[in-house]
Design a protein around this motif. Structure first.
Motif, PDB file in Angstrom:
ATOM      1  N   TYR A  43      28.053  27.569 -23.783  1.00 22.43           N
ATOM      2  CA  TYR A  43      26.674  27.809 -23.381  1.00 22.43           C
ATOM      3  C   TYR A  43      26.105  29.038 -24.072  1.00 22.43           C
ATOM      4  O   TYR A  43      26.693  30.121 -24.055  1.00 22.43           O
ATOM      5  CB  TYR A  43      26.590  27.987 -21.858  1.00 22.43           C
ATOM      6  CG  TYR A  43      25.202  28.330 -21.391  1.00 22.43           C
ATOM      7  CD1 TYR A  43      24.196  27.370 -21.400  1.00 22.43           C
ATOM      8  CD2 TYR A  43      24.888  29.620 -20.985  1.00 22.43           C
ATOM      9  CE1 TYR A  43      22.910  27.688 -21.001  1.00 22.43           C
ATOM     10  CE2 TYR A  43      23.605  29.948 -20.575  1.00 22.43           C
ATOM     11  CZ  TYR A  43      22.621  28.976 -20.589  1.00 22.43           C
ATOM     12  OH  TYR A  43      21.343  29.293 -20.203  1.00 22.43           O
ATOM     13  N   ASN A  44      24.935  28.870 -24.694  1.00 20.11           N
ATOM     14  CA  ASN A  44      24.238  29.957 -25.360  1.00 20.11           C
ATOM     15  C   ASN A  44      22.846  30.076 -24.751  1.00 20.11           C
ATOM     16  O   ASN A  44      22.023  29.158 -24.871  1.00 20.11           O
ATOM     17  CB  ASN A  44      24.140  29.679 -26.867  1.00 20.11           C
ATOM     18  CG  ASN A  44      23.513  30.828 -27.627  1.00 20.11           C
ATOM     19  OD1 ASN A  44      22.349  31.141 -27.439  1.00 20.11           O
ATOM     20  ND2 ASN A  44      24.279  31.466 -28.498  1.00 20.11           N
ATOM     21  N   PRO A  45      22.542  31.182 -24.072  1.00 28.60           N
ATOM     22  CA  PRO A  45      21.254  31.284 -23.361  1.00 28.60           C
ATOM     23  C   PRO A  45      20.049  31.326 -24.284  1.00 28.60           C
ATOM     24  O   PRO A  45      18.951  30.918 -23.895  1.00 28.60           O
ATOM     25  CB  PRO A  45      21.389  32.591 -22.577  1.00 28.60           C
ATOM     26  CG  PRO A  45      22.421  33.386 -23.325  1.00 28.60           C
ATOM     27  CD  PRO A  45      23.384  32.381 -23.882  1.00 28.60           C
ATOM     28  N   PHE A  46      20.229  31.790 -25.522  1.00 26.85           N
ATOM     29  CA  PHE A  46      19.083  32.008 -26.397  1.00 26.85           C
ATOM     30  C   PHE A  46      18.464  30.714 -26.918  1.00 26.85           C
ATOM     31  O   PHE A  46      17.282  30.701 -27.272  1.00 26.85           O
ATOM     32  CB  PHE A  46      19.466  32.906 -27.567  1.00 26.85           C
ATOM     33  CG  PHE A  46      19.882  34.286 -27.154  1.00 26.85           C
ATOM     34  CD1 PHE A  46      19.052  35.075 -26.381  1.00 26.85           C
ATOM     35  CD2 PHE A  46      21.114  34.801 -27.536  1.00 26.85           C
ATOM     36  CE1 PHE A  46      19.434  36.349 -25.995  1.00 26.85           C
ATOM     37  CE2 PHE A  46      21.506  36.071 -27.169  1.00 26.85           C
ATOM     38  CZ  PHE A  46      20.670  36.845 -26.390  1.00 26.85           C
ATOM     39  N   VAL A  47      19.250  29.657 -27.044  1.00 22.52           N
ATOM     40  CA  VAL A  47      18.681  28.399 -27.534  1.00 22.52           C
ATOM     41  C   VAL A  47      18.231  27.502 -26.389  1.00 22.52           C
ATOM     42  O   VAL A  47      17.809  26.371 -26.613  1.00 22.52           O
ATOM     43  CB  VAL A  47      19.666  27.639 -28.450  1.00 22.52           C
ATOM     44  CG1 VAL A  47      19.886  28.413 -29.737  1.00 22.52           C
ATOM     45  CG2 VAL A  47      20.990  27.355 -27.754  1.00 22.52           C
ATOM     46  N   SER A  48      18.309  27.991 -25.160  1.00 24.60           N
ATOM     47  CA  SER A  48      17.860  27.200 -24.014  1.00 24.60           C
ATOM     48  C   SER A  48      16.344  27.040 -24.036  1.00 24.60           C
ATOM     49  O   SER A  48      15.613  27.866 -24.603  1.00 24.60           O
ATOM     50  CB  SER A  48      18.289  27.863 -22.704  1.00 24.60           C
ATOM     51  OG  SER A  48      17.571  29.072 -22.494  1.00 24.60           O
ATOM     52  N   HIS A  49      15.875  25.966 -23.415  1.00 24.58           N
ATOM     53  CA  HIS A  49      14.432  25.730 -23.296  1.00 24.58           C
ATOM     54  C   HIS A  49      13.771  26.890 -22.575  1.00 24.58           C
ATOM     55  O   HIS A  49      12.668  27.326 -22.948  1.00 24.58           O
ATOM     56  CB  HIS A  49      14.183  24.413 -22.560  1.00 24.58           C
ATOM     57  CG  HIS A  49      12.775  23.910 -22.662  1.00 24.58           C
ATOM     58  ND1 HIS A  49      11.752  24.412 -21.885  1.00 24.58           N
ATOM     59  CD2 HIS A  49      12.212  22.948 -23.442  1.00 24.58           C
ATOM     60  CE1 HIS A  49      10.622  23.769 -22.173  1.00 24.58           C
ATOM     61  NE2 HIS A  49      10.869  22.886 -23.124  1.00 24.58           N
ATOM     62  N   ALA A  50      14.430  27.437 -21.547  1.00 25.28           N
ATOM     63  CA  ALA A  50      13.837  28.511 -20.758  1.00 25.28           C
ATOM     64  C   ALA A  50      13.564  29.747 -21.604  1.00 25.28           C
ATOM     65  O   ALA A  50      12.483  30.343 -21.518  1.00 25.28           O
ATOM     66  CB  ALA A  50      14.757  28.865 -19.585  1.00 25.28           C
ATOM     67  N   PHE A  51      14.517  30.141 -22.444  1.00 28.63           N
ATOM     68  CA  PHE A  51      14.327  31.344 -23.257  1.00 28.63           C
ATOM     69  C   PHE A  51      13.245  31.131 -24.310  1.00 28.63           C
ATOM     70  O   PHE A  51      12.322  31.942 -24.453  1.00 28.63           O
ATOM     71  CB  PHE A  51      15.640  31.745 -23.926  1.00 28.63           C
ATOM     72  CG  PHE A  51      15.550  33.062 -24.651  1.00 28.63           C
ATOM     73  CD1 PHE A  51      15.883  34.236 -24.014  1.00 28.63           C
ATOM     74  CD2 PHE A  51      15.113  33.127 -25.974  1.00 28.63           C
ATOM     75  CE1 PHE A  51      15.785  35.464 -24.678  1.00 28.63           C
ATOM     76  CE2 PHE A  51      15.008  34.335 -26.646  1.00 28.63           C
ATOM     77  CZ  PHE A  51      15.347  35.512 -25.993  1.00 28.63           C
ATOM     78  N   LEU A  52      13.348  30.036 -25.049  1.00 29.21           N
ATOM     79  CA  LEU A  52      12.388  29.802 -26.128  1.00 29.21           C
ATOM     80  C   LEU A  52      10.991  29.537 -25.575  1.00 29.21           C
ATOM     81  O   LEU A  52       9.986  29.914 -26.188  1.00 29.21           O
ATOM     82  CB  LEU A  52      12.861  28.633 -26.986  1.00 29.21           C
ATOM     83  CG  LEU A  52      14.167  28.911 -27.750  1.00 29.21           C
ATOM     84  CD1 LEU A  52      14.684  27.644 -28.414  1.00 29.21           C
ATOM     85  CD2 LEU A  52      13.975  30.007 -28.793  1.00 29.21           C
ATOM     86  N   SER A  53      10.918  28.897 -24.413  1.00 29.30           N
ATOM     87  CA  SER A  53       9.618  28.703 -23.772  1.00 29.30           C
ATOM     88  C   SER A  53       9.024  30.043 -23.354  1.00 29.30           C
ATOM     89  O   SER A  53       7.814  30.271 -23.484  1.00 29.30           O
ATOM     90  CB  SER A  53       9.771  27.790 -22.554  1.00 29.30           C
ATOM     91  OG  SER A  53       8.544  27.613 -21.890  1.00 29.30           O
TER      92      SER A  53
END
Length: 414
Positions: A56-66
């Protein structure tokens, strides 16, 4: 249309892709192991090409990029126009790439301004360019994102080819895939991307049970130095508070944003992230955030934000309104190591640059970026430069590793 045909499109906002579809590609394993690893790598066995799904990588999540888009931090106005590449099979999202059409080279941490200046002096037009990255985030992670249940290698090949095609359609000079995984770096080279390396300083967990276990692996001089720095950092009545999840209040975000603005304004003139960004991640992904805050006289005086992956703690931004000896090292480096040990995380990535991290147990690690240059003349010049640069980076890494603080062989006992 044949059942296996792949279609590609570029979308102007991550909102054009549903969170479920994006995250199925970005983090196929979900978040179940977030922050509760065993201090080991998340790589999968039997993957000869190294293209298995990562942890799991938080930076490529929809939440971060959104959050970076919705907050106004990464938008057309700020020179980060989203052009996310989406691959579909039979109308279903099978792969995505976080991609931006850029009008400058700020906020990337892989520096190409010299390339831009040389090309424009020769009469070329370097901007716009395409940037495949997580905005303002020099952390290694997956860039060609593919969901489970599809032909992974086939989709990644299509995404790599699609980036080259998007470069032409966008009339961009180049495509830059920064802080990619090494396997993606090698795959992109097969599609005409030039290979670049650099280095950061990362800490690795050898299965330590405590911070003292880590200290026991250091030579006497560095062990004593770290103990002294940790003691002196708190000498003025400073206390340290590690906040995550619901513990991070809007008051804490207000204080941290003040630290971020103060430090960012001194270092690069205009900080990239807006105050709204921090509220958004607080609403959508606070369990992925570790906020290390320093307090004195009932007042927040300094802090560092970290993001929690399945096997890595990613240190990002730091700031302070009071300056005390070694407080930066305590808040950014030692607290991160302590947290990683307690959570069983394999690594701490402490951000870009900083040879001073070596004495604190962070050793050089190679980072990878890939660059497609459309103009043949510019491409030849950059290719020649990168060959020499890669050799320099490799040699510098070897030399810096020798400076590490760890006991060697039969060195003195702790």
């Amino acid at each position: 249309m044949a059942p296996s045909e792949i279609t590609l499109e570029a979308v102007p906002s991550i909102g054009e892709v549903s969170p479920d579809d994006w995250d199925a590609c970005a983090n196929p394993g979900g978040k179940s192991c977030n922050g509760h690893g065993k201090g080991t790598s998340s790589g999968l066995p039997g993957d000869s090409l190294g293209l298995s799904k990562p942890g799991y990588n938080p930076f490529v999540s929809h939440a971060f990029l959104s959050a970076v888009e919705k907050s106004g931090s990464a938008t057309i106005r700020t020179g980060w126009g989203p052009r996310h590449l989406v691959a579909k099979v039979d109308g279903r999202v099978a792969g995505v790439v976080p991609c931006y059409l850029k009008s400058h080279s700020q906020g990337e941490y892989v520096f190409d301004r010299g390339w831009a200046d040389a090309y424009e002096r020769a009469g070329g037009r370097y901007y716009p360019k395409l940037q495949v990255s997580v905005p303002f985030t020099p952390a290694t992670g997956p860039r060609l994102l593919v969901r489970d249940g599809v032909d992974r290698e086939h989709i990644m090949e299509a995404l790599a080819s699609g980036l080259v095609a998007l470069c032409g359609v966008s009339k961009a000079s180049s495509v830059h895939v920064t802080f990619a995984r090494e396997a993606e770096w090698k795959l992109l080279a097969e599609h005409g991307f030039l290979q670049r390396t650099d280095q950061q300083f990362h800490w690795h967990n050898e299965g330590f049970a405590s911070f003292d276990d880590f200290l026991a692996t250091l030579n006497s001089r560095h062990r004593k130095s770290i103990k002294r720095e940790r003691r002196d950092a708190l000498a003025a009545g400073v206390t340290i508070h590690c906040l995550t999840g619901k513990e991070i209040t809007e008051d804490a975000w207000d204080a941290f944003f003040m630290f971020y603005m103060e430090t960012g304004s001194r270092k690069w003139g205009r900080p990239y992230l807006t105050r709204e960004f921090f509220s958004l991640i607080g609403e959508t992904m606070s369990q992925d955030v570790l906020l290390v805050m320093a307090c004195r006289n009932d007042r927040w005086i300094a802090g560092a934000i970290n993001f929690i992956g399945s096997d890595t703690l990613f240190g990002r931004n730091w700031g302070a309104v009071e300056h005390h000896p070694f407080l930066h090292f305590e808040v950014c480096y030692y607290q991160a190591i302590d947290f990683a040990i307690k959570r069983g995380l394999a690594n701490v990535e402490a951000g870009a640059q900083g040879e001073h991290k070596i004495a604190r147990g962070y050793l050089p690690r190679t980072t990878h970026s890939a660059h497609f240059i459309a103009d043949p003349g510019l491409r030849r010049a950059i290719d020649d430069y990168l060959k020499r640069e890669r050799a320099y980076v490799a040699e510098a890494g070897r030399e810096l590793a020798e400076l590490g603080p760890f006991r060697k062989g039969a060195d003195e006992a702790p």
